[in-house]
Design an enzyme around this catalytic site. Structure first.
Site, PDB file in Angstrom:
ATOM      1  N   ASP A 110       0.812  -1.225   0.000  1.00  0.00           N
ATOM      2  CA  ASP A 110       0.000   0.000   0.000  1.00  0.00           C
ATOM      3  C   ASP A 110       0.840   1.267   0.000  1.00  0.00           C
ATOM      4  OD1 ASP A 110       0.941  -0.532   2.503  1.00  0.00           O
ATOM      5  OD2 ASP A 110      -1.030  -0.663   3.460  1.00  0.00           O
ATOM      6  N   LYS A 161       5.362   3.395  18.619  1.00  0.00           N
ATOM      7  CA  LYS A 161       4.904   4.790  18.467  1.00  0.00           C
ATOM      8  C   LYS A 161       5.249   5.593  19.701  1.00  0.00           C
ATOM      9  CE  LYS A 161       0.901   3.647  15.727  1.00  0.00           C
ATOM     10  NZ  LYS A 161      -0.524   3.345  15.757  1.00  0.00           N
ATOM     11  N   ASP A 222       1.646   6.363   2.311  1.00  0.00           N
ATOM     12  CA  ASP A 222       0.988   5.105   2.658  1.00  0.00           C
ATOM     13  C   ASP A 222      -0.503   5.295   2.377  1.00  0.00           C
ATOM     14  OD1 ASP A 222      -0.458   3.172   3.982  1.00  0.00           O
ATOM     15  OD2 ASP A 222       0.845   3.112   5.726  1.00  0.00           O
TER      16      ASP A 222
END
Ligand code: GTP
Length: 358
Positions: A110, A161, A222
């Site tokens: 993607d 993250k 993305d």
């Protein structure tokens, strides 16, 4: 010969309902399934054989590849149960023909990018790395796992993250393309779910493997969310994103068989699918209209995606929404900011529209 594995087996949940019928990499973007942009870029970088690692709706890929000639050998490896990114790479191994130390390029299915794929492969071989990762800097790294590297380009860590500003130690993220020495793929556990990001990469670092990060500051996107999908389509149509599969770059792309009324306005990198109908005085701005969809007279469709065969009634206003395949939106409806209409849903006409300041 350089081989590649293209990971295309994910469910694409963030792009629902578009991915209910069609897997994300097979959604049409600028006239062809998204995966064709990736496959043709890989081909032009000298990759001669590609394994499509499929799982979710694998039959859609098989049908397409059977009838397509993209100038590169394509084989399909289908997982009965999805094995995650690392498990899918391991599963594809039996379909690879290269030798133990040969480079194998892995693409997330993607990502749209301007990466110099050949340069990444060549530097991987020259540096005798176990894995070379394409990294890209992002302005706001909070939504991503971070990949700090040292002055020699060696990856220092794979960080989750960041939760606090102190944890943002770099703006570099994994950009979804890597080169593996084939023997490294052999070491991935077989037959179970493995995440390459959470398990394989950290495991390689812990074992002292040579994992290199290669920073490329060119185009990267993305296409996982509706907003990003629309952006990617616009960028391909207008030539901001490079792809050998886009025929003619321009302000908009209108595919064969679409009927656009002369009074309709198309702009902002919009793509209009085959057999779509855009009626009088409609405005389609920065949007993607899939094959066979209809936009009614005077409707405004901005930064939105209209699924195959969907019908948007006269004088509707759509801003930043996704309409699933075959849905019917009655006239004068107003849909905004992240609204998603499921395939086949029908919304009645709105008889009176109240202005927002009344
Ligand atoms: P979301 O569900 O919206 O997060 O999208 P996704 O399913 O595509 O997941 P994600 O973006 O995390 O996946 C990264 C890439 O790996 C995509 O190209 C997926 O198609 C692919 N992928 C993810 N899981 C699997 C899997 O289990 N098997 C295979 N073959 N590919 C996978």
């Amino acid at each position: 010969m350089t081989e590649a594995v293209l990971l295309v087996g994910g469910q694409g949940t963030r792009l629902r309902p578009l991915t209910v019928n069609t897997p994300k990499p097979m959604l049409p973007v600028a006239g062809v399934p998204f995966t064709v942009h990736q496959i043709t870029r890989a081909r032009d970088a000298g990759i001669s054989r590609i394994v499509l690692a499929t799982s979710y709706r694998a039959e859609v890929f098989a049908e397409f590849i059977e009838g397509a000639d993209l100038g590169i050998e394509i084989v399909i490896a289908t997982e009965v149960e999805p094995l995650g990114t690392g498990g899918a790479i391991r599963h594809a191994l039996t379909h690879l023909e290269s030798g133990a130390d040969d480079p194998v390029v892995i693409f997330n299915g993607d990502v749209l990018s301007g990466l110099d794929i050949r340069g990444l492969v060549d530097s991987h071989v020259q540096s005798a790395s176990d894995v070379s990762l394409y990294l890209t800097p992002v302005p706001d790294p909070r939504a991503y796992g971070l990949v700090p590297i040292d002055a020699d380009g060696r990856v220092e860590a794979f960080l989750e993250k960041p939760q606090t500003p102190e944890e943002i130690v770099t703006d570099l993220i994994n950009a979804g393309c890597y080169v593996f020495k084939r023997s490294v793929i052999e070491a991935i556990p077989d037959g179970r779910v493995v995440s390459v990001e959470r398990e394989t990469f950290p495991g390689l670092l812990a074992s002292g493997a040579h994992v290199r990060g290669v920073v490329d500051e060119g185009y990267w996107l993305d296409l996982g969310t509706p907003l990003a999908f629309v952006q990617g389509s616009k960028d391909l149509v207008t030539g901001k994103a490079p792809s050998p599969a886009v025929g003619a770059i321009g302000e908009v792309l209108v595919l064969d068989g679409a009927a656009v009324d002369p009074s309709a306005q198309l702009r902002g990198g919009s793509a209009i699918g085959r057999g779509a109908v855009i009626a009088a005085d409609a405005v389609v701005d920065g949007s993607v209209v899939f094959d066979g969809a209809e936009i009614g007279a005077g409707a405004q469709v901005v930064d939105s995606i209209v699924g195959a065969g969907a019908r948007i009634g006269a004088d509707c206003e759509l801003h930043g929404v996704v309409v699933g395949d075959g849905a019917v939106i009655g006239s004068r409806n107003e849909l905004r900011d992240g609204a998603r209409v499921w395939p086949g849903v029908q919304l009645d006409d709105v008889s009176i529209r109240y202005s927002s300041d009344s």
